[in-house]
Design a protein around this motif. Structure first.
Motif, PDB file in Angstrom:
ATOM      1  N   LEU A  91       0.822  -1.213   0.000  1.00  0.00           N
ATOM      2  CA  LEU A  91       0.000   0.000   0.000  1.00  0.00           C
ATOM      3  C   LEU A  91       0.856   1.263   0.000  1.00  0.00           C
ATOM      4  O   LEU A  91       0.522   2.243  -0.675  1.00  0.00           O
ATOM      5  CB  LEU A  91      -0.936   0.000   1.216  1.00  0.00           C
ATOM      6  N   VAL A  92       1.962   1.244   0.741  1.00  0.00           N
ATOM      7  CA  VAL A  92       2.850   2.411   0.751  1.00  0.00           C
ATOM      8  C   VAL A  92       3.423   2.644  -0.643  1.00  0.00           C
ATOM      9  O   VAL A  92       3.442   3.776  -1.150  1.00  0.00           O
ATOM     10  CB  VAL A  92       3.974   2.242   1.805  1.00  0.00           C
ATOM     11  N   ALA A  93       3.841   1.562  -1.300  1.00  0.00           N
ATOM     12  CA  ALA A  93       4.392   1.696  -2.664  1.00  0.00           C
ATOM     13  C   ALA A  93       3.313   2.197  -3.623  1.00  0.00           C
ATOM     14  O   ALA A  93       3.569   3.055  -4.477  1.00  0.00           O
ATOM     15  CB  ALA A  93       4.941   0.347  -3.134  1.00  0.00           C
ATOM     16  N   ALA A  94       2.089   1.697  -3.470  1.00  0.00           N
ATOM     17  CA  ALA A  94       0.985   2.137  -4.336  1.00  0.00           C
ATOM     18  C   ALA A  94       0.702   3.623  -4.121  1.00  0.00           C
ATOM     19  O   ALA A  94       0.533   4.383  -5.082  1.00  0.00           O
ATOM     20  CB  ALA A  94      -0.268   1.302  -4.047  1.00  0.00           C
ATOM     21  N   GLY A  95       0.680   4.042  -2.870  1.00  0.00           N
ATOM     22  CA  GLY A  95       0.414   5.456  -2.556  1.00  0.00           C
ATOM     23  C   GLY A  95       1.481   6.371  -3.131  1.00  0.00           C
ATOM     24  O   GLY A  95       1.171   7.409  -3.723  1.00  0.00           O
ATOM     25  N   SER A  96       2.743   5.975  -2.981  1.00  0.00           N
ATOM     26  CA  SER A  96       3.837   6.800  -3.515  1.00  0.00           C
ATOM     27  C   SER A  96       3.747   6.890  -5.026  1.00  0.00           C
ATOM     28  O   SER A  96       4.014   7.945  -5.610  1.00  0.00           O
ATOM     29  CB  SER A  96       5.185   6.205  -3.098  1.00  0.00           C
ATOM     30  N   THR A  97       3.341   5.803  -5.665  1.00  0.00           N
ATOM     31  CA  THR A  97       3.190   5.802  -7.117  1.00  0.00           C
ATOM     32  C   THR A  97       2.078   6.766  -7.534  1.00  0.00           C
ATOM     33  O   THR A  97       2.230   7.519  -8.509  1.00  0.00           O
ATOM     34  CB  THR A  97       2.881   4.371  -7.613  1.00  0.00           C
ATOM     35  N   LEU A  98       0.970   6.772  -6.808  1.00  0.00           N
ATOM     36  CA  LEU A  98      -0.122   7.703  -7.132  1.00  0.00           C
ATOM     37  C   LEU A  98       0.346   9.152  -7.006  1.00  0.00           C
ATOM     38  O   LEU A  98       0.057   9.985  -7.873  1.00  0.00           O
ATOM     39  CB  LEU A  98      -1.324   7.476  -6.215  1.00  0.00           C
ATOM     40  N   VAL A  99       1.064   9.447  -5.924  1.00  0.00           N
ATOM     41  CA  VAL A  99       1.529  10.832  -5.728  1.00  0.00           C
ATOM     42  C   VAL A  99       2.413  11.260  -6.895  1.00  0.00           C
ATOM     43  O   VAL A  99       2.304  12.384  -7.384  1.00  0.00           O
ATOM     44  CB  VAL A  99       2.284  10.972  -4.381  1.00  0.00           C
ATOM     45  N   SER A 100       3.263  10.354  -7.371  1.00  0.00           N
ATOM     46  CA  SER A 100       4.222  10.767  -8.395  1.00  0.00           C
ATOM     47  C   SER A 100       3.660  10.705  -9.815  1.00  0.00           C
ATOM     48  O   SER A 100       4.273  11.246 -10.726  1.00  0.00           O
ATOM     49  CB  SER A 100       5.509   9.935  -8.292  1.00  0.00           C
ATOM     50  N   THR A 101       2.497  10.077 -10.015  1.00  0.00           N
ATOM     51  CA  THR A 101       1.978   9.969 -11.389  1.00  0.00           C
ATOM     52  C   THR A 101       0.690  10.746 -11.642  1.00  0.00           C
ATOM     53  O   THR A 101       0.307  10.917 -12.790  1.00  0.00           O
ATOM     54  CB  THR A 101       1.731   8.494 -11.797  1.00  0.00           C
ATOM     55  N   VAL A 102       0.003  11.191 -10.594  1.00  0.00           N
ATOM     56  CA  VAL A 102      -1.272  11.892 -10.785  1.00  0.00           C
ATOM     57  C   VAL A 102      -1.122  13.361 -10.401  1.00  0.00           C
ATOM     58  O   VAL A 102      -0.784  13.682  -9.259  1.00  0.00           O
ATOM     59  CB  VAL A 102      -2.405  11.240  -9.953  1.00  0.00           C
ATOM     60  N   GLY A 103      -1.388  14.228 -11.367  1.00  0.00           N
ATOM     61  CA  GLY A 103      -1.231  15.653 -11.116  1.00  0.00           C
ATOM     62  C   GLY A 103      -2.399  16.283 -10.384  1.00  0.00           C
ATOM     63  O   GLY A 103      -2.222  17.216  -9.614  1.00  0.00           O
ATOM     64  N   GLY A 104      -3.617  15.773 -10.598  1.00  0.00           N
ATOM     65  CA  GLY A 104      -4.809  16.390  -9.999  1.00  0.00           C
ATOM     66  C   GLY A 104      -4.862  16.193  -8.495  1.00  0.00           C
ATOM     67  O   GLY A 104      -4.028  15.511  -7.909  1.00  0.00           O
ATOM     68  N   ALA A 105      -5.862  16.793  -7.893  1.00  0.00           N
ATOM     69  CA  ALA A 105      -6.064  16.713  -6.442  1.00  0.00           C
ATOM     70  C   ALA A 105      -6.132  15.262  -5.971  1.00  0.00           C
ATOM     71  O   ALA A 105      -5.653  14.931  -4.875  1.00  0.00           O
ATOM     72  CB  ALA A 105      -7.362  17.432  -6.068  1.00  0.00           C
ATOM     73  N   SER A 106      -6.704  14.393  -6.789  1.00  0.00           N
ATOM     74  CA  SER A 106      -6.925  13.018  -6.352  1.00  0.00           C
ATOM     75  C   SER A 106      -5.627  12.241  -6.158  1.00  0.00           C
ATOM     76  O   SER A 106      -5.607  11.283  -5.381  1.00  0.00           O
ATOM     77  CB  SER A 106      -7.840  12.290  -7.342  1.00  0.00           C
ATOM     78  N   GLY A 107      -4.542  12.631  -6.836  1.00  0.00           N
ATOM     79  CA  GLY A 107      -3.273  11.904  -6.694  1.00  0.00           C
ATOM     80  C   GLY A 107      -2.704  12.018  -5.289  1.00  0.00           C
ATOM     81  O   GLY A 107      -2.510  11.005  -4.605  1.00  0.00           O
ATOM     82  N   PRO A 108      -2.447  13.233  -4.818  1.00  0.00           N
ATOM     83  CA  PRO A 108      -1.964  13.395  -3.440  1.00  0.00           C
ATOM     84  C   PRO A 108      -2.951  12.883  -2.395  1.00  0.00           C
ATOM     85  O   PRO A 108      -2.533  12.316  -1.373  1.00  0.00           O
ATOM     86  CB  PRO A 108      -1.781  14.911  -3.290  1.00  0.00           C
TER      87      PRO A 108
END
Ligand code: ADP
Ligand code: MG
Length: 195
Positions: A48-65
């Motif tokens: 889950l930590v790896a998945a979360g970090s991947t979302l932060v680094s690949t999604v620009g919109g509000a939903s990524g962070p």
């Protein structure tokens, strides 16, 4: 998320900038690619930590962070354990919700993903404490999320991009609450399959 992409983008076209489906699809496709690189012995929390970090680094919109923080917090809550039970899952989702609220400062009623996530997390905790099975607890949590999602339709957005529309945001379902239901549905299916 890939299947829901066009629907989520349509919802975001009505009250945002028509990118929520592409944001979530891009992010979760990157997560799937990242998971393929991970050692299969990695415990769920680390996944889950790896998945979360991947979302932060690949999604620009509000939903990524927001989702990135949610998954990282959930992962930290699960820690190094190889397995988790219903109480562990409830604690992980509580940590996820806390992370989303700390970062985005949205409360229920603001017409955001919190309107689906908060009732789901609350219901999951009640069900687990009331000795429901994890699958039963998640089914109830999913129903609560769906009700929360539908409940965003008459609300006026007061957080995020949709808030720029003021009263014109009324009458549309929030895209982030909708993708939250998609994620919780996937979780419910996965746990039901385990049992
Ligand atoms: P953006 O708004 O940057 O284009 P997305 O379209 O991917 O990002 O995501 C929009 C969704 O993000 C909204 O539908 C809402 O559910 C969620 N959102 C926006 N701001 C917040 C916030 N402050 N707290 C919680 N959720 C939020
Ligand atoms: Mg958007």
């Amino acid at each position: 998320m890939h299947e829901q992409r066009d629907y989520l983008t349509q919802l975001d076209a009505a009250i945002g900038d028509a990118d929520h489906g592409t944001n979530m699809d891009r992010g979760f496709s990157s997560v799937v690619a990242k998971l393929a690189e991970l050692d299969p012995a990695v415990p769920p929390g680390k996944v889950l930590v790896a998945a979360g970090s991947t979302l932060v680094s690949t999604v620009g919109g509000a939903s990524g962070p927001l989702w990135g923080t949610a998954l990282r917090r959930a992962g930290r809550s699960l820690g190094e354990d190889e397995t988790f039970d219903g109480a562990g899952l409830a604690a992980a989702l509580e940590a996820a919700l806390d992370g989303v609220v700390e970062l985005g400062a949205a409360q229920p009623g603001d017409k955001t993903m919190v309107d689906a996530l908060e009732p789901a997390v609350r219901t999951l905790r009640e069900q687990v404490n009331g000795s429901a099975t994890p699958a039963g607890a998640l089914a109830a949590a999913l129903a609560a999320a769906e009700e929360g999602m539908r409940g965003t339709v008459p609300l006026q957005a007061t957080k995020g991009r949709a808030s720029y529309l003021g009263e014109r945001s009324i009458g549309h379902q929030d895209p982030g609450a909708t993708s939250t239901v998609t994620i919780l549905r996937a979780l419910e299916h996965a746990v039901a399959a385990e049992q």
